[in-house]
Structure formats: C-alpha cells, structure tokens
Write a protein that holds these residues in place. Structure first.
Motif, short mmCIF file in Angstrom:
data_model
loop_
_atom_site.label_atom_id
_atom_site.label_comp_id
_atom_site.label_asym_id
_atom_site.label_seq_id
_atom_site.Cartn_x
_atom_site.Cartn_y
_atom_site.Cartn_z
N UNK A 228 0.86 -1.19 0.00
CA UNK A 228 0.00 0.00 0.00
C UNK A 228 0.89 1.23 0.00
N UNK A 229 0.46 2.34 -0.61
CA UNK A 229 1.27 3.56 -0.61
C UNK A 229 1.64 3.98 0.81
N UNK A 230 2.88 4.41 0.97
CA UNK A 230 3.39 4.91 2.26
C UNK A 230 3.46 3.85 3.35
N UNK A 231 3.53 2.60 2.96
CA UNK A 231 3.65 1.51 3.93
C UNK A 231 4.72 0.52 3.48
N UNK A 232 5.27 -0.21 4.43
CA UNK A 232 6.29 -1.22 4.11
C UNK A 232 5.64 -2.38 3.38
N UNK A 233 6.30 -2.80 2.33
CA UNK A 233 5.87 -3.98 1.61
C UNK A 233 6.00 -5.21 2.51
N UNK A 234 5.02 -6.10 2.44
CA UNK A 234 5.03 -7.31 3.26
C UNK A 234 5.09 -8.54 2.37
N UNK A 235 6.07 -9.39 2.63
CA UNK A 235 6.15 -10.70 2.00
C UNK A 235 5.84 -11.72 3.08
N UNK A 236 4.78 -12.52 2.88
CA UNK A 236 4.39 -13.44 3.93
C UNK A 236 3.62 -14.61 3.33
N UNK A 237 3.21 -15.52 4.17
CA UNK A 237 2.35 -16.63 3.76
C UNK A 237 1.63 -17.14 4.99
N UNK A 238 0.45 -17.71 4.78
CA UNK A 238 -0.27 -18.35 5.87
C UNK A 238 -0.17 -19.86 5.69
N UNK A 239 0.03 -20.54 6.80
CA UNK A 239 0.00 -22.00 6.80
C UNK A 239 -1.31 -22.46 7.42
N UNK A 240 -1.92 -23.49 6.84
CA UNK A 240 -3.26 -23.87 7.23
C UNK A 240 -3.25 -24.78 8.45
N UNK A 241 -4.04 -24.40 9.44
CA UNK A 241 -4.11 -25.13 10.70
C UNK A 241 -4.54 -26.57 10.45
N UNK A 242 -3.95 -27.48 11.23
CA UNK A 242 -4.33 -28.89 11.16
C UNK A 242 -3.50 -29.72 10.21
N UNK A 243 -2.63 -29.09 9.43
CA UNK A 243 -1.80 -29.84 8.50
C UNK A 243 -0.74 -30.64 9.26
N UNK A 244 -0.46 -31.82 8.79
CA UNK A 244 0.51 -32.71 9.43
C UNK A 244 1.87 -32.04 9.61
N UNK A 245 2.27 -31.23 8.64
CA UNK A 245 3.61 -30.63 8.67
C UNK A 245 3.59 -29.16 9.13
N UNK A 246 2.49 -28.75 9.78
CA UNK A 246 2.34 -27.36 10.18
C UNK A 246 3.54 -26.85 10.98
N UNK A 247 3.99 -27.65 11.94
CA UNK A 247 5.12 -27.24 12.78
C UNK A 247 6.39 -28.01 12.42
N UNK A 248 6.40 -28.58 11.24
CA UNK A 248 7.58 -29.32 10.77
C UNK A 248 7.81 -29.03 9.30
N UNK A 249 7.72 -27.74 8.95
CA UNK A 249 7.89 -27.28 7.57
C UNK A 249 9.37 -27.33 7.21
N UNK A 250 9.70 -28.05 6.16
CA UNK A 250 11.11 -28.19 5.80
C UNK A 250 11.74 -26.84 5.44
N UNK A 251 10.91 -25.85 5.07
CA UNK A 251 11.41 -24.53 4.69
C UNK A 251 11.39 -23.54 5.85
N UNK A 252 10.96 -23.98 7.03
CA UNK A 252 10.99 -23.15 8.25
C UNK A 252 10.15 -21.88 8.11
N UNK A 253 9.05 -21.93 7.36
CA UNK A 253 8.27 -20.71 7.12
C UNK A 253 7.14 -20.50 8.12
N UNK A 254 6.82 -21.51 8.93
CA UNK A 254 5.69 -21.38 9.85
C UNK A 254 6.01 -20.43 10.99
N UNK A 255 5.11 -19.48 11.21
CA UNK A 255 5.16 -18.60 12.39
C UNK A 255 3.78 -18.64 13.03
N UNK A 256 3.76 -18.64 14.36
CA UNK A 256 2.48 -18.81 15.06
C UNK A 256 1.44 -17.79 14.62
#
Length: 309
Positions: A228-256
């Motif tokens: 958005x204008x005048x704001x910091x660009x955000x790069x992010x992703x959501x991980x879907x709750x209940x997935x087997x690998x939610x807290x074992x992502x090989x790419x370490x992208x999960x944040x609470x």
C-alpha cells in the motif's frame, strides 16, 4: 595430519588475485564477496580434510542443482531464506520498528503480472475439483485504520501441490491474482484448498536432505505480497491449521501469527449463500502493514522472478 596453508602469505596473495582484489577493474562488492567465499571455502577444505573425491562430487552436485533449477528450493530447505528473515527481524528490533503482520519466506514460485481485480476475485479456473475455498479479510495499518487501495497479491499450489506457470499443464496465472482492497480495506477471493507438497523425490534438494536425515515436506499454505502507498511492503504466507507438517515445515516458514484457521462445512444453506453446493472451506485473515516513508521499503526486494521485468 592435515596440511594448513591458507594462512601463508603466498596463499593469501593467491586468493586476493583469484578474487580480483589486485586489479582495478570489475565490481568491488562482488570482489569482496568472492574473496570471502574463497577464503571460507579453502578453510573448510583444510579444517575438514575434504578429499578430491568429495570436492568433485560437490561440484557435480552444483551442476545437477542448476540443471534441475532447484537452487531456490535448496536455500529454503537449508533454512538460509528463513535466516534472512531472522536477520531482518533483528534489524527491525534494533531500529525500533515493530508491529504488523510477520514476514516469512517468498519461496521460488512467484509469477509477476497476475490479473488485477477490485475487492474480489476467483483464483481457480474450475478444472481442479478440490474443495472450494472462500477467503476474506482486511488490510490495516498498525493504528488499526483500514487501507483502501492496498494490493493483495496472492498465489498458491493446486491439489497436487504444483504451481501454475512452472506446471505447464495449468494456465500460467491459475491460482494467482492481485486484488485491490475496497474503501474499508477489505479483500475476498474464491479458490480451492491447496495441498502441501514435497521436494521432487529424485531431485538434488531431496538427495541432500536425505543425507541430513530430513524430509522435504511443506504444509498447505498460501503466499502473499501485501502493499500500500506509504507503507512497508510485506512478504508473507499463511500455513493452514491442522496440517501434518504445520510445525515441521522443511522450509521453516511457519510462524504462530501466520497460522490460519480453516473451517470446513457441509451446511447446504451456507453453501447456497455462496452460490455453490457441497462441502467448502472458509478462512478469515487480516493483514497489518507498518508505515514507511522510505521508497525502498515500500517495494518488494529485487530478485529474478518469472515474467518480472
């Protein structure tokens, strides 16, 4: 006994010459980086007694990695891309920059130029018979004010765990859209519930992970660029709750803070309100951006991306 020569004046001069530090041409920054890489590499060879056979296996691995175009996958799998996020988080803390939705890795599968829509969009082309997903939310600043005209750039995998453009059986912008928020900072889209996926089992990334005793699986997730204008660009992703690998992502992208609750329902009345029949899923997720008057912070980091530039 291992022979150590990297500390000698002859070896040091040789490494300076190889990295171009002894001439006035070229790029000074590149020279500095290459010199450090060379110095660290020869130290590894010496300290760990790397054999010629191990050295040439490593060289061949790099050749294979390039042919398979998995370098972006490997840096995610070894946690290097996540480490960049940790460094930027530490820099923000030191600078007193706080609040907002957390960043996390971009990954290697973004494609520039997805179709642009106002407020709402349908991401899928109807060919994947996955569970229909409806996602909505609001983009705000850290004061809680809605950001009208923000761009929600979204992309995700299909039910087979593959991404359009890179999977040539799909239209290049399938499951990819850019959505401009309305006057209340809101966005919404219809898509399908994505699948998690793993590294190609015959590829060099999984080959190395096998040697480390690690899997190469990712949980189901959805990628976003939010701007958005005048704001910091955000790069992010959501991980879907209940997935087997939610807290074992090989790419370490999960944040609470980036775990999205996904609600599945078979309620025919709720389905009818959406104009569909059968089972479907819903996600509500809001994004918060930090203010910034620095043009560089308002743009995504420069890197080679498909169809960009």
């Amino acid at each position: 006994m291992a022979v150590m020569i990297s500390h000698t004046s002859n070896a040091q001069k040789f490494l300076e010459d190889a990295s171009g530090l002894t001439n006035s041409a070229g790029n000074p920054r590149v020279k500095t980086l290459i010199h450090r890489i060379l110095c660290d590499s020869v130290k590894i060879i010496e300290d760990l007694s790397v054999t010629p056979e191990e050295f040439w296996r490593a060289v061949n691995y790099l050749n294979v990695l390039g042919v398979r175009q998995e370098a972006g996958l490997l840096v995610a799998g070894l946690g290097v891309e996540h480490y960049l996020d940790l460094l930027m988080d530490a820099e923000d803390k030191l600078a007193g920059k706080s609040g907002g939705t957390p960043r996390t890795i971009e990954g290697p599968l973004y494609v520039a130029g997805a179709p642009l829509s106002d407020f709402e969009a349908r991401l899928d082309d109807g060919t994947d018979l996955g569970v229909v997903l409806f996602m909505q939310g609001q983009v705000r600043n850290t004061s809680g004010e809605p950001l009208a005209g923000a761009v929600v750039d979204v992309w995700h995998a299909n039910t087979l765990g593959t991404y359009s453009y890179f999977d040539t059986t799909q239209w290049e912008f399938n499951l990819r859209r850019r959505i401009v928020t309305d006057a209340n900072g809101r966005y919404r889209f219809r898509s399908i519930v994505p699948s998690g996926y793993g590294c190609p089992p015959d590829g060099p990334t999984q080959q190395l992970l096998d040697q480390l005793g690690r899997h190469g699986q990712r949980p189901a997730h959805v990628h976003f660029f939010i701007s958005a204008p005048d704001h910091r660009h955000l790069t992010t992703q959501i991980n879907l709750d209940g997935d087997r690998y939610l807290h074992d992502d090989f790419a370490y992208a999960t944040r609470d803070e980036l775990i999205a609750k996904i609600i599945f329902t078979d309620d025919p009345e709720r389905a009818a309100a959406y104009g569909i029949t059968g089972r479907f899923a819903e996600i509500d997720f809001d994004f918060t951006l930090q203010l910034s008057d620095q043009p560089k912070e308002q743009q995504r980091h420069e890197r080679v991306r498909a169809l960009e530039g």
